[in-house]
Scaffold this motif. Sequence first.
Motif, mmCIF file in Angstrom:
data_model
loop_
_atom_site.group_PDB
_atom_site.id
_atom_site.type_symbol
_atom_site.label_atom_id
_atom_site.label_comp_id
_atom_site.label_asym_id
_atom_site.label_seq_id
_atom_site.Cartn_x
_atom_site.Cartn_y
_atom_site.Cartn_z
ATOM 1 N N ARG A 187 -16.746 -8.377 7.527
ATOM 2 C CA ARG A 187 -16.753 -9.681 8.208
ATOM 3 C C ARG A 187 -16.490 -9.510 9.703
ATOM 4 N N GLY A 188 -15.506 -8.670 10.028
ATOM 5 C CA GLY A 188 -15.207 -8.452 11.441
ATOM 6 C C GLY A 188 -16.380 -7.862 12.193
ATOM 7 N N ARG A 242 -19.044 -10.522 12.668
ATOM 8 C CA ARG A 242 -18.618 -11.492 13.675
ATOM 9 C C ARG A 242 -18.818 -10.949 15.088
ATOM 10 N N ARG A 245 -21.772 -12.282 17.847
ATOM 11 C CA ARG A 245 -21.435 -12.831 19.159
ATOM 12 C C ARG A 245 -22.091 -12.041 20.288
ATOM 13 N N ASP A 268 -24.170 -17.582 16.389
ATOM 14 C CA ASP A 268 -22.931 -18.150 15.867
ATOM 15 C C ASP A 268 -22.567 -17.376 14.603
ATOM 16 N N PRO A 269 -21.420 -16.698 14.559
ATOM 17 C CA PRO A 269 -21.107 -15.857 13.390
ATOM 18 C C PRO A 269 -20.727 -16.644 12.137
ATOM 19 N N ALA A 270 -20.317 -17.917 12.287
ATOM 20 C CA ALA A 270 -19.794 -18.665 11.140
ATOM 21 C C ALA A 270 -20.798 -18.761 9.988
ATOM 22 N N ILE A 283 -21.047 -15.384 8.222
ATOM 23 C CA ILE A 283 -19.843 -15.068 7.436
ATOM 24 C C ILE A 283 -19.832 -15.860 6.136
ATOM 25 N N TRP A 331 -9.399 -7.502 16.121
ATOM 26 C CA TRP A 331 -9.284 -8.078 14.784
ATOM 27 C C TRP A 331 -7.915 -7.722 14.218
ATOM 28 N N THR A 346 -9.896 -12.656 14.205
ATOM 29 C CA THR A 346 -10.085 -11.999 15.498
ATOM 30 C C THR A 346 -9.417 -12.828 16.592
#
Length: 274
Positions: free
Chosen positions: A68-69, A72, A76, A81-83, A86, A203, A218
């Motif tokens: 996930r990190g 993300r 970016r 947009d990472p949301a 994820i 993170w 993060t």
Amino acid sequence: MTLGNSPEDDRPSIEEDRPSIGRVLKQARLSAGLTVDEVSASTRVRVPIVLAIEQDDFARSGGDVYARGHIRMIARRVGLDPAPLIERYDAERGGRPAPTPAAPLFEAERIRPDARRPNWTAAMVAAIVAVIGFVGFTLVSGGDERSSRDRTVAEGQAPEARPSKRPSGRPADPKPVPSDSAIAAAPADRVTVRLSVIDDRSWISAKARSGKLIFDGTLAKGDSRTFQDAEGIDLTLGNAGAIELFVNGKKIDGGFRPGQVERLSYTKGDPQVG
């Protein structure tokens, strides 16, 4: 990347029209005119891991938490947009699991040994005892001198003028200076960890000694977080060189480097890496 020759590959599916996470990241990188090396240098995600993620191979990330990190930070960097990515990652893998330890594939990661350190607790107790002894001595000495002067005045004799300084033959009693250990002792019944991001971003994962997740995310430059637990706190720092760390009121100088992953554990008392 070939995903296999399962029967599902031959049937039409909505997923075929929907680019995978890796493909979305790769297309965004190409559209931004960035190379894999440039993305790796700015996110500190190693080149083999960036390439693997673009091929939807998340095993090299070392676990869901790190995957996930990585998603993300890469998203970016390439302007996404990472949301949503994820959320899609969690949905495709059955929800957001508990954080897993970093795999040995993180070459920069190292578990710090339990080196011998000074007994800060004993030093703290010695400092407190010294302060109490000095205060008691001062009160007793001052009371004797006042009693002597009172008796002299009662008998009709003028009290002698007290010199403002002690005789040169007797050095002045040194004033106790509180040590760092004494300052770091409060609160003694809990473990308190405070960290601040002083450069770039990092993170962070923090867990209580019971295994309960306190924080996972993060932090950007200028962000700070404080964690407390009655028994101990386990930390994983994704970019340790960007972190300023205080444990129980005392600053930790761990010699962390940018991009380095650190796994640390702290218990009650003065700082000691577990």
